[in-house]
Write a protein that holds these residues in place. Structure first.
Motif, PDB file in Angstrom:
ATOM      1  N   ASP A 147      -6.963   7.405   8.606  1.00  0.00           N
ATOM      2  CA  ASP A 147      -6.695   5.982   8.425  1.00  0.00           C
ATOM      3  C   ASP A 147      -5.231   5.796   8.034  1.00  0.00           C
ATOM      4  OD1 ASP A 147      -6.529   6.706   5.732  1.00  0.00           O
ATOM      5  OD2 ASP A 147      -8.430   5.789   5.181  1.00  0.00           O
ATOM      6  N   ASP A 148      -4.832   4.532   7.820  1.00  0.00           N
ATOM      7  CA  ASP A 148      -3.440   4.231   7.487  1.00  0.00           C
ATOM      8  C   ASP A 148      -2.999   4.903   6.188  1.00  0.00           C
ATOM      9  OD1 ASP A 148      -3.125   2.709   9.747  1.00  0.00           O
ATOM     10  OD2 ASP A 148      -3.497   0.792   8.744  1.00  0.00           O
ATOM     11  N   LEU A 149      -3.901   5.004   5.219  1.00  0.00           N
ATOM     12  CA  LEU A 149      -3.543   5.642   3.950  1.00  0.00           C
ATOM     13  C   LEU A 149      -3.175   7.107   4.164  1.00  0.00           C
ATOM     14  CD1 LEU A 149      -6.217   4.145   1.519  1.00  0.00           C
ATOM     15  CD2 LEU A 149      -3.792   3.561   1.671  1.00  0.00           C
ATOM     16  N   LYS A 150      -3.981   7.815   4.919  1.00  0.00           N
ATOM     17  CA  LYS A 150      -3.690   9.227   5.185  1.00  0.00           C
ATOM     18  C   LYS A 150      -2.424   9.379   6.014  1.00  0.00           C
ATOM     19  CE  LYS A 150      -8.372  10.962   4.838  1.00  0.00           C
ATOM     20  NZ  LYS A 150      -9.520  11.475   5.581  1.00  0.00           N
ATOM     21  N   GLU A 151      -2.183   8.450   6.910  1.00  0.00           N
ATOM     22  CA  GLU A 151      -0.981   8.499   7.748  1.00  0.00           C
ATOM     23  C   GLU A 151       0.290   8.393   6.904  1.00  0.00           C
ATOM     24  OE1 GLU A 151      -0.678   8.937  11.042  1.00  0.00           O
ATOM     25  OE2 GLU A 151      -2.788   8.847  11.596  1.00  0.00           O
ATOM     26  N   ARG A 152       0.200   7.727   5.749  1.00  0.00           N
ATOM     27  CA  ARG A 152       1.380   7.505   4.906  1.00  0.00           C
ATOM     28  C   ARG A 152       1.650   8.637   3.912  1.00  0.00           C
ATOM     29  NH1 ARG A 152      -0.356   1.649   4.520  1.00  0.00           N
ATOM     30  NH2 ARG A 152      -1.351   2.285   2.595  1.00  0.00           N
ATOM     31  N   VAL A 155       5.295  14.727   2.654  1.00  0.00           N
ATOM     32  CA  VAL A 155       5.533  16.008   1.992  1.00  0.00           C
ATOM     33  C   VAL A 155       5.910  15.753   0.531  1.00  0.00           C
ATOM     34  CG1 VAL A 155       7.006  18.064   1.944  1.00  0.00           C
ATOM     35  CG2 VAL A 155       6.225  17.128   4.141  1.00  0.00           C
ATOM     36  N   ARG A 156       6.715  14.732   0.279  1.00  0.00           N
ATOM     37  CA  ARG A 156       7.125  14.400  -1.089  1.00  0.00           C
ATOM     38  C   ARG A 156       5.908  14.121  -1.977  1.00  0.00           C
ATOM     39  NH1 ARG A 156      12.032  12.923  -2.687  1.00  0.00           N
ATOM     40  NH2 ARG A 156      12.648  12.369  -0.565  1.00  0.00           N
ATOM     41  N   HIS A 157       4.921  13.398  -1.439  1.00  0.00           N
ATOM     42  CA  HIS A 157       3.700  13.144  -2.205  1.00  0.00           C
ATOM     43  C   HIS A 157       3.017  14.459  -2.575  1.00  0.00           C
ATOM     44  CE1 HIS A 157       3.655   9.074  -0.075  1.00  0.00           C
ATOM     45  NE2 HIS A 157       3.811   8.802  -1.356  1.00  0.00           N
ATOM     46  N   LEU A 158       2.918  15.351  -1.607  1.00  0.00           N
ATOM     47  CA  LEU A 158       2.221  16.611  -1.851  1.00  0.00           C
ATOM     48  C   LEU A 158       2.966  17.472  -2.864  1.00  0.00           C
ATOM     49  CD1 LEU A 158       1.187  17.422   1.815  1.00  0.00           C
ATOM     50  CD2 LEU A 158      -0.186  16.336   0.036  1.00  0.00           C
ATOM     51  N   VAL A 159       4.285  17.520  -2.746  1.00  0.00           N
ATOM     52  CA  VAL A 159       5.080  18.331  -3.666  1.00  0.00           C
ATOM     53  C   VAL A 159       5.003  17.786  -5.088  1.00  0.00           C
ATOM     54  CG1 VAL A 159       7.449  19.025  -4.224  1.00  0.00           C
ATOM     55  CG2 VAL A 159       6.629  19.195  -1.891  1.00  0.00           C
ATOM     56  N   SER A 160       4.943  16.473  -5.227  1.00  0.00           N
ATOM     57  CA  SER A 160       4.885  15.871  -6.563  1.00  0.00           C
ATOM     58  C   SER A 160       3.452  15.761  -7.078  1.00  0.00           C
ATOM     59  CB  SER A 160       5.547  14.493  -6.554  1.00  0.00           C
ATOM     60  OG  SER A 160       4.798  13.596  -5.757  1.00  0.00           O
ATOM     61  N   MET A 161       2.507  16.301  -6.323  1.00  0.00           N
ATOM     62  CA  MET A 161       1.089  16.280  -6.686  1.00  0.00           C
ATOM     63  C   MET A 161       0.564  14.856  -6.855  1.00  0.00           C
ATOM     64  SD  MET A 161       0.364  19.417  -6.634  1.00  0.00           S
ATOM     65  CE  MET A 161       1.444  20.814  -6.432  1.00  0.00           C
ATOM     66  N   SER A 162       1.120  13.945  -6.064  1.00  0.00           N
ATOM     67  CA  SER A 162       0.599  12.580  -6.034  1.00  0.00           C
ATOM     68  C   SER A 162      -0.022  12.371  -4.658  1.00  0.00           C
ATOM     69  CB  SER A 162       1.705  11.562  -6.299  1.00  0.00           C
ATOM     70  OG  SER A 162       2.723  11.659  -5.326  1.00  0.00           O
ATOM     71  N   SER A 163      -1.037  11.567  -4.591  1.00  0.00           N
ATOM     72  CA  SER A 163      -1.800  11.468  -3.351  1.00  0.00           C
ATOM     73  C   SER A 163      -1.105  10.661  -2.267  1.00  0.00           C
ATOM     74  CB  SER A 163      -3.161  10.847  -3.627  1.00  0.00           C
ATOM     75  OG  SER A 163      -3.013   9.470  -3.949  1.00  0.00           O
ATOM     76  N   GLY A 164      -0.317   9.676  -2.641  1.00  0.00           N
ATOM     77  CA  GLY A 164       0.251   8.786  -1.642  1.00  0.00           C
ATOM     78  C   GLY A 164      -0.760   7.775  -1.136  1.00  0.00           C
ATOM     79  N   LEU A 165      -1.973   7.820  -1.677  1.00  0.00           N
ATOM     80  CA  LEU A 165      -3.038   6.908  -1.246  1.00  0.00           C
ATOM     81  C   LEU A 165      -3.004   5.651  -2.110  1.00  0.00           C
ATOM     82  CD1 LEU A 165      -5.883   9.540  -0.860  1.00  0.00           C
ATOM     83  CD2 LEU A 165      -4.531   8.497   0.954  1.00  0.00           C
ATOM     84  N   TYR A 166      -2.165   4.713  -1.733  1.00  0.00           N
ATOM     85  CA  TYR A 166      -2.051   3.468  -2.498  1.00  0.00           C
ATOM     86  C   TYR A 166      -1.923   2.303  -1.570  1.00  0.00           C
ATOM     87  CZ  TYR A 166       2.732   4.978  -1.690  1.00  0.00           C
ATOM     88  OH  TYR A 166       3.887   5.446  -1.119  1.00  0.00           O
TER      89      TYR A 166
END
Length: 166
Positions: A147-152, A155-166
């Motif tokens: 979905d759009d959330l996963k598309e967003r 790599v920065r989200h993953l490295v900072s251990m944040s999901s990016g799902l907002y």
């Protein structure tokens, strides 16, 4: 109660996806940064064990290396073992009492530090864009519940251990 269980299940799935992507990116990064630059001679990568070499044969000053090891011990840093590999050859393989290499260690979150360091090096060298969508590393793969959330997620989200799902 049903709603809470559904939220817990979705959170667990998201965490699982994030961890899988971090591991995949890490493996890709290790390959790109360390292996793709200079192929190792045949037989150097470990099968039953690492080939060994002197530090000098691999461009490392053994006096400085010995000084670093002494500093680690002198500072009271409690380590179980240390292995250093350069150009596909082990130049240090040390165990500290009572450890002898016969048992497996749980490295837990140490992997996160190693992976984020490697990712930072790749980004600094221009080999990786931290704002690149994570899913772009998996072309042609079927992503569950895409979905759009996963598309967003980047790599920065993953490295900072944040999901990016907002």
């Amino acid at each position: 109660m049903q709603r809470g269980a559904t939220l817990d299940k979705r959170l667990g799935l998201r965490i699982g996806i994030i961890l899988a992507v971090v591991v995949a990116l890490g493996l890709l990064l290790v390959y790109q940064v360390f292996l793709a630059r200079k192929p190792l001679p045949a037989g150097d990568f470990p099968t039953q064990g690492w080939r060994s070499s002197t530090p000098e044969e691999q461009g490392i000053d053994s006096d400085k290396l010995a000084g670093a090891l002494a500093a680690i011990q002198g500072d009271g840093v409690h380590i179980h073992s240390l292995m250093m590999v350069r150009n596909g050859k082990a130049i240090v393989d040390a165990y500290y009492y009572p450890y002898d290499g016969s048992r497996v260690h749980d490295v837990a979150s140490v992997t996160k530090s190693v992976m984020t360091t490697l990712i930072g090096i790749a980004a600094d060298q221009g080999k990786l864009d931290l704002d690149q969508p994570a899913l772009s590393f998996f072309p042609g793969r079927t992503i569950a519940n895409r979905d759009d959330l996963k598309e967003r997620i980047t790599v920065r989200h993953l490295v900072s251990m944040s999901s990016g799902l907002y």
